[in-house]
Design an enzyme around this catalytic site. Structure first.
Site, PDB file in Angstrom:
ATOM      1  N   GLU A  79     -11.916   8.165   1.800  1.00 38.67           N
ATOM      2  CA  GLU A  79     -11.716   7.461   3.059  1.00 38.67           C
ATOM      3  C   GLU A  79     -11.277   6.010   2.832  1.00 38.67           C
ATOM      4  O   GLU A  79     -10.369   5.531   3.485  1.00 38.67           O
ATOM      5  CB  GLU A  79     -13.033   7.498   3.849  1.00 38.67           C
ATOM      6  N   ASP A  80     -11.923   5.327   1.918  1.00 40.27           N
ATOM      7  CA  ASP A  80     -11.767   3.874   1.826  1.00 40.27           C
ATOM      8  C   ASP A  80     -10.921   3.373   0.659  1.00 40.27           C
ATOM      9  O   ASP A  80     -10.633   2.186   0.588  1.00 40.27           O
ATOM     10  CB  ASP A  80     -13.153   3.199   1.700  1.00 40.27           C
TER      11      ASP A  80
END
Ligand code: MN
Length: 728
Positions: A79-80
């Site tokens: 996600e990051d």
């Protein structure tokens, strides 16, 4: 300032767990995560890696396996950061990659949980999306650490996240039986949602702490002495009710703090269920029980598998306190729920199916009791985790639940019949799709409406839900009477032709009026209209219509009918099988096992490869399916029964019977049949819910008329609700 979790902290709890984790894999995952999150810091200033390490830490505490801990360390990486899911799969395998993706996907679910029903749907959707229950456990641990460190967030975010935690995540933890996580989620959320009440309860607890712990210590000593005398092997512990648990009683149910007997409780853990009841006897002998405060969750477990005995008793001074009694197995499930499986049963590498996980719970529950509740509990947990529903978003973010297999049309009608009736098309996740597209969990579905003329008749065959089907039918019923009558009439004429029902105009009018009245219709037009919009299914009633026709008109009409079908009837004398097949002088005929046609049923023949003609009922589902196949359709030929005199063969027919269960039901059924000299080839009875019994009978009959008589006589038996031919 948040506590910073380091890899040393994680390795220490792994050491303390005494279990055999794959440390090299965990270390490798840490290194990848540490590298990927290198540039990131938490809002509070700590290095970001502290968060995934803390989440992994929580999961080790819950006893989860190596794979889960590895996935937890990597849960924010895709996600990051730049790291891809493929890279994770390559280094750590499919299982870990799937879990990381699962957690990422859950993070993207938008929430609008104003109403209880919405919150329930969101919870179910999360379970449905997770597939692997370990994904939910990671998500819960993720949320737990975020709640613990919520202080540095802006106030609005604190409120939003707390509400979501209270409405979605804490109930999810409860559903899976993970008590420690559930209680901490509730308590941390309450702190932001009602800070005043939280403070009051905290100080009340502190105020009475010394006095109470002295009291509990005294009771502990007395219990220990007595249970040791009784030769019971036991473990004693005390517990304090969670702050949110007290909050619910004081602030939501309006009790005074003093009235809550179970703020402090003692817990006795023993080896067997029998010992639980022994301990209960001892406790009730030592202290006076308060009436109506005893609860036996051993014989009646809670829906989340919880089992224990609870009782509230008074000491000599009249101070009430609660005692909980359970076995170690019950204790593991009470504290860890679904996670208990990994902690106590599966070991570190365990990769069992959900079925195997629940098998343990089932065994445990069954050891204590023999009721159907066990199956119910196991089944509800299973359907919660792998539901037969799908959960779909409206563009506004509301979640709708539909049976799996539902189409875009079902979705439209589930929103509102006006939306369905005005539907022109649909978009899924922003892209236009055909309206018979089946919807899947997590999709965002948008219905395009316009000033259309209304739904399409074909939709009735496409939709999955009866709700949508009924709404479409009722539109046609209301809006299109003229059209329905025409449609109904032509359908009826077609069926009559197929079944050689031939009447003069006057007789036809009379016959139709008779049929209409039989269907509780006032006029023939109503009857035709009902056929037209699908309210009456012609294929279902045609056998009865035909039987009625034969009864009323056949003697006088026989000649006419034979003129209409010269090709078939002229060979009547030659047939020995009892069936005349179009275009075939003599052929081997056999009766299809799937539908067991009886003389009188409309029939059709299928030319098999090398074994003659197989005769089916005209409305047999197999016929319907086969007709769709271009390679098979040409092998179907018309067929009809020869006159009854040549039929001596006995046919097997199956009948389904539904009745209120009573002692002599089966005896009455067999007496009825033996009075009619009907041979019974098979009889199978099953208990249904609500005290009903379903019986399937296989009987020998010679024709449809005899079968109708049998069915009429069976219907007269006391308690019988329904008798019909089974569609095998
Ligand atoms: Mn996270």
């Amino acid at each position: 300032m948040e506590k910073i979790y380091t890899i040393d902290d994680l390795m220490r709890v792994i050491e303390e767990s005494g279990r055999n984790y794959d440390r090299a894999r965990i270390m490798a995952a840490y290194q990848l995560a540490e590298q990927a999150h290198k540039q990131q810091v938490r809002r509070s200033g700590e290095p970001y890696i502290s968060h995934p390490v803390a989440v992994a830490h929580i999961l080790v505490g819950l006893g989860m396996d190596t794979e889960t801990v590895v996935a937890a360390l990597l849960h924010d990486v895709v996600e990051d950061t730049e790291t891809t899911s493929e890279a994770i799969e390559k280094q750590f395998g499919k299982d870990v990659a799937l879990m990381v993706n699962g957690v990422t996907k859950l993070g993207q679910v938008p929430f609008s949980t104003r109403e209880e029903q919405q919150a329930e749907n969101v919870r179910k959707m999360l379970l449905a999306m997770a597939q692997d229950v370990r994904v939910i456990l990671i998500k819960l641990a993720d949320r737990l650490h975020n709640m613990r460190t919520m202080d540095s967030m802006p106030p609005q975010k604190q409120l939003d996240k707390s509400l979501e935690t209270m409405e979605v995540y804490a109930p999810l933890a409860h559903r899976l039986g993970i008590k420690s996580v559930k209680e901490e989620l509730e308590d941390t959320a309450l702190k932001f949602l009602d800070i005043t009440a939280y403070g009051e309860i905290e100080s009340q607890l502190k105020l009475r702490k010394d006095e109470r712990s002295k009291f509990l210590q005294m009771i502990r000593e007395r219990l220990t002495r007595r249970l040791t005398d009784e030769n019971i092997h036991f473990h004693l512990e005390s517990r304090v009710k969670s702050i949110y648990g007290i909050y619910r009683k004081v602030y939501m149910q309006g009790r005074a703090f003093d009235e809550i007997f179970d703020v402090y409780a003692l817990r006795v853990i023993v080896d067997t269920a029998n010992e639980c009841y022994n301990v209960l006897g001892v406790v009730h002998d030592m202290f006076r029980p308060i009436p109506n405060r005893f609860k036996d969750y051993i014989s009646t477990p809670k829906a989340n598998m919880y089992q224990s005995l609870h009782t509230t008793v008074l000491d000599k001074e009249g101070i009430p306190f609660e005692i909980q009694i359970r076995t170690w197995d019950m204790h593991y499930i009470a504290e860890y729920g679904v996670a208990a499986h990994w902690k106590y049963k599966a070991g570190i590498g365990g990769k069992d199916t959900l079925e195997e996980k629940l098998a343990w719970v089932r065994q445990l529950l069954e050891a204590q009791q023999e009721s159907d509740d066990v199956e119910d509990i196991v089944r509800t947990i299973k359907t919660d985790i792998a539901p037969e529903e799908v959960f779909v978003f409206t563009p506004k973010g509301d979640v709708l639940s539909l049976p799996s297999g539902s189409t875009v049309i079902d979705f439209a009608y589930a929103i509102h019949s006006a939306v369905g009736n005005r539907m022109q098309g649909a978009k899924i996740d922003g892209r236009i799709v055909p309206i018979d597209t089946v919807v899947k969990t997590g999709m965002i579905v948008e219905i395009i409406t316009g000033n259309t003329k209304g739904p399409n008749r074909d939709w009735i065959k496409i939709v999955k839900t009866s709700e949508a089907r009924n709404k479409i039918k009722s539109w046609f019923k209301k809006e299109r009477r003229e059209e329905n009558i025409i449609e109904g009439r032509s359908e009826l004429e077609r069926e009559f032709r197929r079944n050689s029902i031939m009447l003069s105009e006057q007789q036809m009018n009379e016959f139709l009026l008779f049929l209409a009245e039989k269907q509780q219709m006032h006029t023939v037009e109503d009857f035709l209209a009902a056929i037209g919009y699908g309210g009456i299914s012609l294929s279902k009633i045609i056998p009865r219509v035909k039987a009625e026709y034969i009864k009323r008109y056949r003697t006088t009409e026989e000649e006419k009918a034979s003129q209409v079908l010269p090709k078939l009837t002229q060979k009547k004398s030659k047939v020995s099988s009892g069936v005349i097949v179009e275009g075939l002088d003599s052929c081997l005929v056999k009766f299809a096992q799937c539908c067991n046609p009886l003389p009188g049923d409309p029939i059709i023949g299928f030319i098999t490869r090398g074994s003659g003609v197989s005769i089916h009922k005209a409305d047999c589902p197999n016929v319907h399916n086969s007709m769709k196949d271009p390679e098979q359709v040409s092998r179907w030929v018309s067929a009809e029964w020869a006159d009854n005199a040549t039929r001596r063969e006995v046919f097997k027919s199956a009948i389904d019977l539904l009745a209120h269960d009573r002692g002599l039901l089966l005896a009455d059924v067999s007496i009825t049949l033996s009075n009619m000299h009907i041979p019974i080839h098979a009889l199978q009875a099953r208990e249904m819910k609500d005290g009903m019994t379903a019986i399937t009978l296989t009987l020998g009959t010679t024709n449809l008329e005899q079968l109708s008589n049998i069915m009429a006589n069976l219907r007269k038996i006391e308690g019988v609700v329904e008798v019909k031919r089974s569609n095998q």
